[in-house]
Motif scaffolding. Sequence first.
Motif, mmCIF file in Angstrom:
data_model
loop_
_atom_site.group_PDB
_atom_site.id
_atom_site.type_symbol
_atom_site.label_atom_id
_atom_site.label_comp_id
_atom_site.label_asym_id
_atom_site.label_seq_id
_atom_site.Cartn_x
_atom_site.Cartn_y
_atom_site.Cartn_z
ATOM 1 N N LYS A 1 33.320 -0.794 -45.819
ATOM 2 C CA LYS A 1 33.947 -1.665 -44.811
ATOM 3 C C LYS A 1 33.004 -1.747 -43.614
ATOM 4 C CE LYS A 1 38.223 -2.336 -42.204
ATOM 5 N NZ LYS A 1 37.519 -2.531 -40.954
ATOM 6 N N MET A 2 32.454 -2.948 -43.426
ATOM 7 C CA MET A 2 31.418 -3.111 -42.403
ATOM 8 C C MET A 2 31.988 -3.108 -40.992
ATOM 9 S SD MET A 2 28.176 -3.768 -42.995
ATOM 10 C CE MET A 2 27.001 -4.577 -44.046
ATOM 11 N N ASP A 3 31.236 -2.532 -40.081
ATOM 12 C CA ASP A 3 31.549 -2.613 -38.671
ATOM 13 C C ASP A 3 31.521 -4.096 -38.250
ATOM 14 O OD1 ASP A 3 31.237 -1.076 -35.897
ATOM 15 O OD2 ASP A 3 29.936 -2.837 -35.904
ATOM 16 N N PRO A 4 32.455 -4.543 -37.353
ATOM 17 C CA PRO A 4 32.500 -5.981 -37.031
ATOM 18 C C PRO A 4 31.201 -6.512 -36.421
ATOM 19 C CG PRO A 4 34.069 -4.711 -35.697
ATOM 20 C CD PRO A 4 33.537 -3.793 -36.730
ATOM 21 N N TYR A 5 30.510 -5.677 -35.639
ATOM 22 C CA TYR A 5 29.256 -6.143 -35.020
ATOM 23 C C TYR A 5 28.193 -6.377 -36.102
ATOM 24 C CZ TYR A 5 25.460 -6.485 -31.600
ATOM 25 O OH TYR A 5 24.406 -6.929 -30.840
ATOM 26 N N ILE A 6 28.076 -5.406 -37.013
ATOM 27 C CA ILE A 6 27.097 -5.520 -38.097
ATOM 28 C C ILE A 6 27.436 -6.725 -38.966
ATOM 29 C CG2 ILE A 6 26.229 -4.358 -40.187
ATOM 30 C CD1 ILE A 6 25.348 -2.972 -37.706
ATOM 31 N N ASN A 7 28.733 -6.897 -39.209
ATOM 32 C CA ASN A 7 29.184 -8.054 -39.984
ATOM 33 C C ASN A 7 28.708 -9.350 -39.350
ATOM 34 O OD1 ASN A 7 30.494 -8.218 -42.320
ATOM 35 N ND2 ASN A 7 32.517 -7.758 -41.496
ATOM 36 N N SER A 8 28.915 -9.457 -38.017
ATOM 37 C CA SER A 8 28.530 -10.689 -37.323
ATOM 38 C C SER A 8 27.019 -10.864 -37.339
ATOM 39 C CB SER A 8 29.007 -10.670 -35.869
ATOM 40 O OG SER A 8 30.337 -10.312 -35.803
ATOM 41 N N VAL A 9 26.259 -9.777 -37.101
ATOM 42 C CA VAL A 9 24.793 -9.887 -37.096
ATOM 43 C C VAL A 9 24.320 -10.357 -38.472
ATOM 44 C CG1 VAL A 9 22.620 -8.584 -36.936
ATOM 45 C CG2 VAL A 9 24.413 -8.174 -35.274
ATOM 46 N N SER A 10 24.863 -9.762 -39.539
ATOM 47 C CA SER A 10 24.431 -10.147 -40.891
ATOM 48 C C SER A 10 24.801 -11.597 -41.174
ATOM 49 C CB SER A 10 25.086 -9.268 -41.953
ATOM 50 O OG SER A 10 24.883 -7.928 -41.642
ATOM 51 N N GLU A 11 26.039 -11.972 -40.803
ATOM 52 C CA GLU A 11 26.498 -13.344 -41.047
ATOM 53 C C GLU A 11 25.625 -14.350 -40.300
ATOM 54 O OE1 GLU A 11 30.949 -15.309 -40.735
ATOM 55 O OE2 GLU A 11 30.629 -13.262 -40.092
ATOM 56 N N LEU A 12 25.361 -14.049 -39.001
ATOM 57 C CA LEU A 12 24.573 -14.983 -38.191
ATOM 58 C C LEU A 12 23.142 -15.086 -38.687
ATOM 59 C CD1 LEU A 12 25.984 -14.145 -34.668
ATOM 60 C CD2 LEU A 12 26.041 -16.373 -35.777
ATOM 61 N N SER A 13 22.579 -13.960 -39.156
ATOM 62 C CA SER A 13 21.192 -13.995 -39.648
ATOM 63 C C SER A 13 21.079 -14.989 -40.806
ATOM 64 C CB SER A 13 20.734 -12.616 -40.142
ATOM 65 O OG SER A 13 20.931 -11.667 -39.133
ATOM 66 N N VAL A 14 22.090 -15.029 -41.672
ATOM 67 C CA VAL A 14 22.063 -15.963 -42.807
ATOM 68 C C VAL A 14 22.269 -17.398 -42.316
ATOM 69 C CG1 VAL A 14 23.267 -16.595 -44.947
ATOM 70 C CG2 VAL A 14 22.891 -14.185 -44.402
ATOM 71 N N LEU A 15 23.248 -17.575 -41.405
ATOM 72 C CA LEU A 15 23.569 -18.929 -40.940
ATOM 73 C C LEU A 15 22.412 -19.563 -40.163
ATOM 74 C CD1 LEU A 15 27.270 -18.285 -39.914
ATOM 75 C CD2 LEU A 15 26.501 -19.897 -41.660
ATOM 76 N N VAL A 16 21.690 -18.742 -39.391
ATOM 77 C CA VAL A 16 20.563 -19.271 -38.602
ATOM 78 C C VAL A 16 19.496 -19.848 -39.533
ATOM 79 C CG1 VAL A 16 18.568 -18.468 -37.265
ATOM 80 C CG2 VAL A 16 20.849 -17.895 -36.524
ATOM 81 N N ILE A 17 19.224 -19.139 -40.629
ATOM 82 C CA ILE A 17 18.206 -19.612 -41.577
ATOM 83 C C ILE A 17 18.673 -20.905 -42.239
ATOM 84 C CG2 ILE A 17 16.905 -19.025 -43.689
ATOM 85 C CD1 ILE A 17 16.342 -17.285 -41.180
#
Length: 504
Positions: A202-218
Motif C-alpha cells: 500500500k503506497m504512501d499517498p505522496y509516493i503515489n502522486s510522485v509516481s503517477e505524475l512522473s508517468v503523466l508528465v512523459i
Amino acid sequence: MMLVKTAFVVIIIAIASKIVTFFLGALSKRRRLEKALANFPGEPRHWLFGHLHLMNPGKTGLDKRVQWTNKYKYGYPYWLGPFHAYFECGHPETVKEILSTAEPKDDLIYGTVRLWLGDGLLLSTGAKWARNRKLLTPGFHFEILKPYAKIFNECSKVLVNKLSHLCERGSVEITHHASLVTLDSLMKCIFGLDIHCQTESKMDPYINSVSELSVLVIKRMYNVLHYNDFIYYNLTSDGRQSRRALESLHAYSNAVIRKRKSLLGTNQATNQVEGRKYVNFLDILLSVKDEYGQGLTHQEIKDEVDTFMFEGHDTTASGIAWCLYNLARNPEHQKVCQEEIDELFSRKGCTDLEWNDLANLTYLTMCIKESLRLTPAVPLITRITTRQIQLPDGRTLEKGLPIRINIYNLHHSSHVWDNPEVYDPSRFLPEKVNKRSPHAFIPFSAGPRNCIGQNFAMSELKIVVALLLHHFEFSVDGSKPAEPMSEIVLRAKHGLHLFLKKRQ
Ligand code: HEM
C-alpha cells in the motif's frame, strides 16, 4: 434574433482575429528564428513537421541526432514543426560558452512540470534563483551529506533483501526497484520520514502522486495538443488525473512542512539513523536566512522539496539501473568492481559503506561515470540565450535563441570520444580525463546552473550499486533487449531486465 446574429458575428470576428494574430505572431517568430539560424546548416526540413517526422525518442532517433552532431560539429537547427526551432548542440566548446552563465530554461519541456514544481530551483530564474541557490548550496555540503551514507546503506539493504527473493523467479525489471530505493532514501533525507515504500504494497499517498505524475508528465510531452495548460487540465482525462495527483501531492508537502515547523526546536524534531543524528533538507530549508535575515516562505519551501523529489528520484534511479545494465553487459568490468568491493569489505570487517570509503571505490566510480557517459540519466537540457554568444569558429548565437544542449549527443560524439559506443571505464583514468575538455562529460550539466544534488546522487549511486554487486552477479536477459528512450530522463522502452545470481 438580430441581437443573437450580431453576437454571433462578433464572436466569429473575435475568434478569427485571435487566429490571425496567432499566425502573424507565429510567422514573425519563424522569420526571427530563420534569421538567427541562417549561418547554421543542418538537415533539410519539412515545411510542416520541420525535423519532427525524422525523429523518435527511441534508439533510431537518438542515433540519427548523434550522426547530425558528428556532421555539424558546433550545432545545427532543429525545427519542431513550422514555427518553433532550437539550436541543438553537443560539442564541448559550444556547451562551455552556453553554460558559463545562468541562462534561463526554455519552457516548452519544463512548462509541463511548472504546476508541480512551482518556482523551485530547477525552474526559477534571475534574482530569485540566484538568492535561493546561494541559500540552498550549504545544504549540499559534504558535512551535511556524510550521514546520508547510512540512509543509503539502510535502503540498499532493504533492496538486497527484496531482490534475493525475487531473483529466483526469473529476470527482474531493475528500473522499478531502483526507482523505489531512491524514493525511499529521498523521503528520509528530505522529510525525515520512513514510509517503507520498498516493501509495503500500500503506497504512501505522496509516493503515489510522485509516481503517477512522473508517468503523466512523459505522456504529456508526447502530445503537443496537451501543452496548453487550459486544454490539458480542463479538457483531458490525463489533465484531470494530474490535477488530482497535484492536489494530493501539494496537500501532503504542505502538511509535512507545517508539522515539521511546529516541531522545530523540540526534541521530537531530531532525525536518527542507526542511532546517529542527521539533518534533513526540510529542516535546512526551514532554518536558512539570507543577508537581510529573511528566510524562505512556506510556498518557497514547498516548491523546493517538490523539486528535490522530482529531480532526485527518477534521475538517480535511471543512473543506478543503467549502470547495473552496463555492468551486466560487460562482465569483465563487473568482476573488477566486485573484487574491489569485496576487498574493501574484508578490510573493514563489515558490509557498511561510510562516506570516507567511497573515495576508495575507484574502479566502481569509473564504471559509474562511463555508464553516465554512455547512457546519461538526463539526456537533454534546454536554455534561452539572454546575450549574444560567440562560438569558437566566429559564428554567433543571437540573444533570445532557444537552445537544446544534447548531453546524449555530446557523450556519443566522435569529435570527442574514440569508439563512443564502446563501454570503456578506462576513459575515466585521471591521465585521460586531464587530456579532455571538462565540458566533454557533463551528466550533471556544468556552470552556475549545474546539478546542486550531484554529490548526493553520486554517493547514493556508489552505495546502492556497490551493495548490489557485493550480493549478486548480474547478466542481461537477452529475450528482453533494452531500447533507450530519451525522455526527461533516459529510460528503457520496455524496462531493463536482468538476471541476478546470488554470490557466495
Ligand atoms: C544521477 C542523478 C542526477 C542527474 C544525472 C542529475 C542531472 C541534472 C542536470 C543535468 C541538471 C541541469 C538541468 C537543467 O539545466 O535543466 C540538474 C539540475 C538540478 N538537479 Fe540534478 N541530477 C541528479 C540528481 C539530483 C538529486 C539527487 C537532486 C536533489 C536531491 C538534484 C537536484 C537538482 C536541482 C535542484 C537542479 C536545478 C539546479 C539549478 O537550476 O540551480 N539532482 N540535475
